[in-house]
Design an enzyme around this catalytic site. Sequence first.
Site, PDB file in Angstrom:
ATOM      1  N   CYS A 179      12.612  -3.812  -2.683  1.00  0.00           N
ATOM      2  CA  CYS A 179      13.036  -3.897  -4.080  1.00  0.00           C
ATOM      3  C   CYS A 179      13.863  -5.152  -4.349  1.00  0.00           C
ATOM      4  O   CYS A 179      14.466  -5.708  -3.441  1.00  0.00           O
ATOM      5  CB  CYS A 179      13.893  -2.685  -4.442  1.00  0.00           C
ATOM      6  SG  CYS A 179      13.139  -1.129  -4.016  1.00  0.00           S
TER       7      CYS A 179
ATOM      8  N   ARG B 225       9.091 -10.325  -2.221  1.00  0.00           N
ATOM      9  CA  ARG B 225       9.709  -9.288  -1.392  1.00  0.00           C
ATOM     10  C   ARG B 225       8.820  -8.039  -1.303  1.00  0.00           C
ATOM     11  O   ARG B 225       9.032  -7.198  -0.435  1.00  0.00           O
ATOM     12  CB  ARG B 225      11.077  -8.898  -1.982  1.00  0.00           C
ATOM     13  CG  ARG B 225      12.091 -10.032  -1.960  1.00  0.00           C
ATOM     14  CD  ARG B 225      13.260  -9.717  -2.876  1.00  0.00           C
ATOM     15  NE  ARG B 225      14.084  -8.632  -2.375  1.00  0.00           N
ATOM     16  CZ  ARG B 225      15.145  -8.798  -1.605  1.00  0.00           C
ATOM     17  NH1 ARG B 225      15.508 -10.002  -1.227  1.00  0.00           N
ATOM     18  NH2 ARG B 225      15.856  -7.767  -1.210  1.00  0.00           N
TER      19      ARG B 225
ATOM     20  N   TRP C 200       9.760  -1.092  -4.776  1.00  0.00           N
ATOM     21  CA  TRP C 200       8.804  -0.854  -3.686  1.00  0.00           C
ATOM     22  C   TRP C 200       8.992   0.606  -3.322  1.00  0.00           C
ATOM     23  O   TRP C 200      10.041   0.991  -2.791  1.00  0.00           O
ATOM     24  CB  TRP C 200       9.145  -1.781  -2.522  1.00  0.00           C
ATOM     25  CG  TRP C 200       8.113  -1.857  -1.453  1.00  0.00           C
ATOM     26  CD1 TRP C 200       6.963  -2.590  -1.472  1.00  0.00           C
ATOM     27  CD2 TRP C 200       8.158  -1.227  -0.161  1.00  0.00           C
ATOM     28  NE1 TRP C 200       6.292  -2.448  -0.288  1.00  0.00           N
ATOM     29  CE2 TRP C 200       6.996  -1.610   0.533  1.00  0.00           C
ATOM     30  CE3 TRP C 200       9.059  -0.361   0.472  1.00  0.00           C
ATOM     31  CZ2 TRP C 200       6.709  -1.168   1.829  1.00  0.00           C
ATOM     32  CZ3 TRP C 200       8.778   0.076   1.743  1.00  0.00           C
ATOM     33  CH2 TRP C 200       7.605  -0.327   2.412  1.00  0.00           C
TER      34      TRP C 200
ATOM     35  N   ASN D 284      18.727  -0.948  -5.216  1.00  0.00           N
ATOM     36  CA  ASN D 284      17.953  -1.202  -3.985  1.00  0.00           C
ATOM     37  C   ASN D 284      18.582  -0.392  -2.865  1.00  0.00           C
ATOM     38  O   ASN D 284      19.808  -0.280  -2.807  1.00  0.00           O
ATOM     39  CB  ASN D 284      18.065  -2.667  -3.541  1.00  0.00           C
ATOM     40  CG  ASN D 284      17.325  -3.599  -4.443  1.00  0.00           C
ATOM     41  OD1 ASN D 284      16.672  -3.152  -5.380  1.00  0.00           O
ATOM     42  ND2 ASN D 284      17.438  -4.875  -4.176  1.00  0.00           N
ATOM     43  N   GLY D 285      17.766   0.090  -1.942  1.00  0.00           N
ATOM     44  CA  GLY D 285      18.317   0.828  -0.801  1.00  0.00           C
ATOM     45  C   GLY D 285      17.898   2.282  -0.867  1.00  0.00           C
ATOM     46  O   GLY D 285      16.973   2.648  -1.597  1.00  0.00           O
TER      47      GLY D 285
ATOM     48  N   GLU E  91       1.623 -13.209  18.443  1.00  0.00           N
ATOM     49  CA  GLU E  91       1.989 -13.684  17.112  1.00  0.00           C
ATOM     50  C   GLU E  91       0.743 -14.031  16.292  1.00  0.00           C
ATOM     51  O   GLU E  91       0.656 -13.705  15.107  1.00  0.00           O
ATOM     52  CB  GLU E  91       2.946 -14.879  17.244  1.00  0.00           C
ATOM     53  CG  GLU E  91       3.376 -15.528  15.939  1.00  0.00           C
ATOM     54  CD  GLU E  91       4.020 -14.592  14.935  1.00  0.00           C
ATOM     55  OE1 GLU E  91       4.390 -13.458  15.277  1.00  0.00           O
ATOM     56  OE2 GLU E  91       4.123 -14.995  13.751  1.00  0.00           O
TER      57      GLU E  91
ATOM     58  N   LYS F 113      -0.318 -12.183  12.762  1.00  0.00           N
ATOM     59  CA  LYS F 113      -0.546 -12.963  11.544  1.00  0.00           C
ATOM     60  C   LYS F 113      -1.902 -12.615  10.936  1.00  0.00           C
ATOM     61  O   LYS F 113      -2.015 -12.376   9.745  1.00  0.00           O
ATOM     62  CB  LYS F 113      -0.480 -14.440  11.925  1.00  0.00           C
ATOM     63  CG  LYS F 113       0.111 -15.326  10.923  1.00  0.00           C
ATOM     64  CD  LYS F 113       1.614 -15.491  10.996  1.00  0.00           C
ATOM     65  CE  LYS F 113       2.382 -14.182  10.965  1.00  0.00           C
ATOM     66  NZ  LYS F 113       3.794 -14.312  11.127  1.00  0.00           N
TER      67      LYS F 113
ATOM     68  N   GLU G 154      -1.881  -9.030   9.384  1.00  0.00           N
ATOM     69  CA  GLU G 154      -1.077  -8.762   8.197  1.00  0.00           C
ATOM     70  C   GLU G 154      -1.630  -9.403   6.936  1.00  0.00           C
ATOM     71  O   GLU G 154      -1.467  -8.853   5.858  1.00  0.00           O
ATOM     72  CB  GLU G 154       0.408  -9.088   8.399  1.00  0.00           C
ATOM     73  CG  GLU G 154       0.783 -10.532   8.525  1.00  0.00           C
ATOM     74  CD  GLU G 154       2.303 -10.717   8.616  1.00  0.00           C
ATOM     75  OE1 GLU G 154       2.729 -11.657   9.286  1.00  0.00           O
ATOM     76  OE2 GLU G 154       3.060  -9.941   8.005  1.00  0.00           O
TER      77      GLU G 154
ATOM     78  N   HIS H 214      -8.469  -4.089  32.335  1.00  0.00           N
ATOM     79  CA  HIS H 214      -8.003  -2.732  32.667  1.00  0.00           C
ATOM     80  C   HIS H 214      -8.252  -1.758  31.512  1.00  0.00           C
ATOM     81  O   HIS H 214      -7.625  -0.707  31.457  1.00  0.00           O
ATOM     82  CB  HIS H 214      -6.521  -2.772  33.049  1.00  0.00           C
ATOM     83  CG  HIS H 214      -6.288  -3.595  34.291  1.00  0.00           C
ATOM     84  ND1 HIS H 214      -6.637  -3.147  35.541  1.00  0.00           N
ATOM     85  CD2 HIS H 214      -5.799  -4.836  34.451  1.00  0.00           C
ATOM     86  CE1 HIS H 214      -6.344  -4.083  36.428  1.00  0.00           C
ATOM     87  NE2 HIS H 214      -5.840  -5.126  35.801  1.00  0.00           N
TER      88      HIS H 214
ATOM     89  N   LYS I  59       8.584  -8.558   2.285  1.00  0.00           N
ATOM     90  CA  LYS I  59       9.150  -9.700   3.002  1.00  0.00           C
ATOM     91  C   LYS I  59      10.393  -9.295   3.774  1.00  0.00           C
ATOM     92  O   LYS I  59      10.618  -9.707   4.892  1.00  0.00           O
ATOM     93  CB  LYS I  59       9.471 -10.815   2.009  1.00  0.00           C
ATOM     94  CG  LYS I  59      10.058 -12.082   2.631  1.00  0.00           C
ATOM     95  CD  LYS I  59       9.033 -12.749   3.519  1.00  0.00           C
ATOM     96  CE  LYS I  59       9.554 -13.993   4.203  1.00  0.00           C
ATOM     97  NZ  LYS I  59       8.693 -14.391   5.326  1.00  0.00           N
TER      98      LYS I  59
HETATM   99  C1  AGP Z   1       6.103 -11.612   9.854  1.00  0.00           C
HETATM  100  O1  AGP Z   1       4.960 -12.284   9.462  1.00  0.00           O
HETATM  101  C2  AGP Z   1       6.311 -10.315   9.288  1.00  0.00           C
HETATM  102  N1  AGP Z   1       6.121 -10.244   7.914  1.00  0.00           N
HETATM  103  C3  AGP Z   1       7.413  -9.454   9.876  1.00  0.00           C
HETATM  104  O2  AGP Z   1       6.942  -9.076  11.129  1.00  0.00           O
HETATM  105  C4  AGP Z   1       8.847 -10.017  10.015  1.00  0.00           C
HETATM  106  O3  AGP Z   1       8.873 -11.026  10.970  1.00  0.00           O
HETATM  107  C5  AGP Z   1       9.809  -8.869  10.393  1.00  0.00           C
HETATM  108  O4  AGP Z   1       9.801  -7.922   9.364  1.00  0.00           O
HETATM  109  C6  AGP Z   1      11.222  -9.350  10.662  1.00  0.00           C
HETATM  110  O5  AGP Z   1      11.801  -9.918   9.532  1.00  0.00           O
HETATM  111  P1  AGP Z   1      13.136 -10.748   9.636  1.00  0.00           P
HETATM  112  O6  AGP Z   1      12.850 -11.954  10.473  1.00  0.00           O
HETATM  113  O7  AGP Z   1      13.457 -11.115   8.210  1.00  0.00           O
HETATM  114  O8  AGP Z   1      14.180  -9.888  10.266  1.00  0.00           O
END
Ligand code: AGP
Length: 609
Positions: free
Chosen positions: A2, A27, A74, A100-101, A482, A486, A489, A505, A604
Amino acid sequence: MCGIVGCVGSMAIEPTLLEGLQKLEYRGYDSAGIAVHHDGEILITKEVGRIAALREAVQIHNKGTTLGIAHTRWATHGSPTHANAHPHTSNDGSIAIVHNGIIENYRELRKELESKGVVFASETDTETIAHLAALLWDGHLPSTMAKVVAKLKGSFAIAMVHRDKPDSFVVTRKDSPLVIGLGHNGTYVASDITALLSHTRTMLLLEELDIAVVTAAGVTVFDQDLNTMERKPVKINWNANAAERSGYEHFMLKEMMEEPKVVRDTIRARIQIDKTSVEFEEFSLTDEELKHINKIFITACGTAYHAGMVAKYLFEHLAKIPVEVEFASEFRYRNPLVDESTLVIVISQSGETADTLAALREAKRRKARVLAIVNTLGSSIAREADDRIFTWAGPEIAVASTKAYVAQLTVIHLLAIHFSTRLKTMDEATARAYIEQFELIPEQLEHVLEQRTEMKALAKRFAKGKDIFFIGRGFDYNIALEGSLKLKEISYIHSEAYAAGELKHGTIALIEHGTLVAALCTQSTMIEKMVGNIREVKARGALVLGIACEGSTQIGEVSDFTLYIPKTMDILVPILAVVPLQLFAYYCAVERGCDVDKPRNLAKSVTVE
Ligand code: AGP
């Protein structure tokens, strides 16, 4: 997650709120709404879906609107419906709030309020705050807010307006970010700095449980006992177009293209003139303290966790300190072996990730010293850690983290040099050679980014694929993880990353004729082994994209496609090798018509557990 925006002053209230919400879009949200104070009334507009829909529904008044608050939601408690969207109001319509929260005790509060005749209009935890405020209203914003906060359990950033207060509103926060911007034409609030950069660089960062009354002239901050608190404004040096797309089709592409600059900015001023050591202005340990550390524990989430995995290899290999790495979401539930002789390193771009923040607090509770590697100034993680090192990546808007990851790796290398030269596990000549190679990385990154047309062509060919696998050994395995994250997501293609030797394995059973396997082969000591692993998957029908360092001809010979990255030290390669994978994920997502910067189901900044 949010987002909150608010403003009071001579600015055009509704357009300013809508623009602020747009800046917070990244976000993640599924509904949005605003409340403005207009001619003695509070007018609410809400819409499910994108801000464009809200923009069409909002009535823009030229006169008579004095202030407003707005929100992107959100969904957590209750689905994304009009009724559940914020702002929420009290039954008499005198109060509107955005939040928010998560209010953890909302069920009890709701029962209590219902027994007093309050009628709820939504399924949210947030609505309880509006009704509580109406019940506890004493004619003053800060004292009412203090009474409300005393009843709440959980995390919150709240902004509240009252019908009788056309010139001020009140905000508070706990475990959820909120910044105040002091502008020449009024005062602004937002969940993060980027939403306010086009209005002001003078920001006031609220502390936990501060209550701030916001007027056109500025802000007065109180603690929970209503004592006035002094909070000094800070100057933010991020430039306003850092949060703009500047002609790029997506933020993600723009942010990848910024990677060379990010590395330059992150190493600048930290490498010492004689190029044999690294110092940080924000962090230093005495020799005694350094010797006292017998273990490093790294904890983070997602991409930042992958950076932590690289750090483990580096710190153990170079500084000879044992390192454990754990997901922040697991850390505090596994009774970690952490005490006053452990250095806990938390890594976070946003500085607000709920799990990472909770791990930080748990580490402090266990008396460990906590160092944060963090990108966002004034964030909760930056403030609560004992020490902090900033990654100078600038605001990262795309949900998929790219330049922040590269900046995290950069800081990790700086730290590895710092620790190993201080502990004398690395001599001056080695440090100099390492640093000289390190300083070439920005230019080498530019070279890798120039090859984006090749990654685009490959993505075009494989974007329709069902599964894509990533394999590698050592650092290459970390990068494979990584690259796979990527791809998943933003393109929604199923993908797995495996340590190359582990594939046989079990997972190799999934390889079919035509399956793409991206084989990372950048580690000079692993080439022979990787050639073997490539042959294994090719024998099962896979097509192989080899990623290797220039001059590594063996990989070109066994792969169907090969991408070469500039040659550097094995330990530095991860910073370069991740970039083709980021580009590949990006172009696959574009090819599949996905919402690259705002992928489905993701936020985000993950401020809930
Ligand atoms: C990365 O592409 C992601 N969207 C996610 O894994 C992110 O790295 C993770 O939520 C951690 O976020 P932060 O670095 O803001 O703590």
